[in-house]
Write an enzyme that holds these catalytic residues in place. Structure first.
Site, PDB file in Angstrom:
ATOM      1  N   LEU A 134     -78.147  44.791  39.542  1.00  0.00           N
ATOM      2  CA  LEU A 134     -76.825  45.349  39.313  1.00  0.00           C
ATOM      3  C   LEU A 134     -77.009  46.533  38.368  1.00  0.00           C
ATOM      4  O   LEU A 134     -77.877  46.507  37.493  1.00  0.00           O
ATOM      5  CB  LEU A 134     -75.892  44.323  38.661  1.00  0.00           C
ATOM      6  CG  LEU A 134     -75.511  43.090  39.491  1.00  0.00           C
ATOM      7  CD1 LEU A 134     -74.650  42.154  38.642  1.00  0.00           C
ATOM      8  CD2 LEU A 134     -74.770  43.487  40.754  1.00  0.00           C
ATOM      9  N   ASP A 135     -76.198  47.570  38.538  1.00  0.00           N
ATOM     10  CA  ASP A 135     -76.258  48.696  37.621  1.00  0.00           C
ATOM     11  C   ASP A 135     -75.979  48.224  36.199  1.00  0.00           C
ATOM     12  O   ASP A 135     -75.300  47.212  35.984  1.00  0.00           O
ATOM     13  CB  ASP A 135     -75.211  49.749  37.994  1.00  0.00           C
ATOM     14  CG  ASP A 135     -75.483  50.393  39.346  1.00  0.00           C
ATOM     15  OD1 ASP A 135     -76.649  50.376  39.790  1.00  0.00           O
ATOM     16  OD2 ASP A 135     -74.524  50.911  39.955  1.00  0.00           O
ATOM     17  N   LYS A 136     -76.458  48.973  35.236  1.00  0.00           N
ATOM     18  CA  LYS A 136     -76.273  48.634  33.822  1.00  0.00           C
ATOM     19  C   LYS A 136     -74.809  48.317  33.506  1.00  0.00           C
ATOM     20  O   LYS A 136     -74.498  47.324  32.851  1.00  0.00           O
ATOM     21  CB  LYS A 136     -76.754  49.802  32.961  1.00  0.00           C
ATOM     22  CG  LYS A 136     -76.444  49.671  31.481  1.00  0.00           C
ATOM     23  CD  LYS A 136     -76.972  50.877  30.715  1.00  0.00           C
ATOM     24  CE  LYS A 136     -76.570  50.787  29.255  1.00  0.00           C
ATOM     25  NZ  LYS A 136     -75.530  51.734  28.864  1.00  0.00           N
TER      26      LYS A 136
END
Length: 304
Positions: A134-136
């Site tokens: 997942l993106d940051k």
């Protein structure tokens, strides 16, 4: 080290132009690597203006910016489920999944190594157990593999679309349709190598399904389901059709009207077959507080 094979559509491109399209690096940095002899074509050192031919093999050797050993750190984890084969985590917004340039500590991997030592080694020491990311600044549910058997099974399920991933997003604009399909290829942005974009050369097929959950005057809450899993896929696709995700620093408006650090995007549901028992497993996590507050605020504005 990176390795690429030249396809028909890329014949006669300069090697430096080719690499700008395939690596998250500036052209000057790539040219520096070429000058230093760190780029080869068919195992031979090359020059920046070398023209590529069909089936050329390009190899780029870069120094690993991340330490070889990732340290365990005592960072709290929100564990949804765990057994001897896998761990299901509810990742908080702001946490990087694994160490990378600029993020050597404080990541999910650092926390996982403190929690347990038996993580799949398929992705090496920097990304142990990481099957998908997942993106940051995207929160929510994700699965981590403890064994190689589990890792291979889960990765194949994601590739074969047997694993189901659903997200909730708050987007700008009022979407008229009840549901939709965004089928648009994603590749590197031609003008900004740190961004992705809908492009039709040097890109990969990408499909996102969405259903409208709730509408407001200038915003819509949508549920998104991924058929493919490209970098920034939901963020790029929603921006492409004119409804960027609220708070998105890359693809949305520069100014965010709400108090949220990062994009209002949450991985709410994950379903897959258990890699050992074969049982279908379903996991769902609630919206984080920052997204709940936005929706409550929008509902209040409608009642005024």
């Amino acid at each position: 080290m990176y390795s690429f094979e030249v396809a028909d559509a890329q014949i006669n491109q300069r090697v430096d132009h080719f690499l700008v399209q395939h690596l998250d690096m500036s052209r000057s940095h790539i040219q520096k690597l070429i000058t230093e002899g760190k780029v080869t074509v068919n195992a031979k050192v090359t020059k920046s203006n070398h023209k590529l031919t069909r089936n050329d093999i390009i190899t780029v050797t870069v120094e690993e910016a991340v330490p070889n050993e990732v340290l365990a750190e005592n960072i709290p984890l929100d564990i949804v489920y765990e057994d001897q084969d896998l761990i299901v985590i509810n990742k908080r917004r702001g946490m990087v999944v694994h160490p990378a340039a600029g993020h050597y500590s404080g990541t999910l991997v650092n926390a996982l190594l403190n929690h347990c030592s038996d993580l799949s080694g398929i992705n090496g020491t920097v990304r142990p157990g990481i099957v998908h990311r997942l993106d940051k600044d995207t929160s929510g549910i994700m699965v981590v593999a403890k064994t190689e058997r589990a890792h291979l099974s889960l990765a194949q399920q994601i590739k074969d679309k047997e694993a189901v991933r659903k997200y909730i997003a708050i987007v700008h604009g009022n979407i008229a349709e009840e549901k939709g399909i965004i089928n648009a290829p994603i590749g590197r942005h031609q003008g900004d190598r740190k961004k992705m974009a809908v492009v039709f050369t040097n890109s990969k097929e990408a499909t996102t399904y969405f259903d409208v959950i709730e509408r407001f005057v200038n915003f819509t809450v949508v549920e998104c389901r991924l058929k493919t899993g490209r970098t920034h896929q939901i963020r790029v696709h929603m921006a492409h059709i004119g409804y960027p995700v609220v708070g998105d620093p890359k693809y949305g408006p520069a100014k965010c009207p709400f108090s949220i650090q990062g994009q209002a995007l949450h991985s709410k549901e994950l379903s897959f077959l258990h890699p050992v028992s074969g049982e279908r497993m379903y996991f769902m996590v609630p919206l984080p507080e920052d997204m709940e507050k936005i929706i409550i605020q929008l509902r209040k504005n409608v009642r005024k």
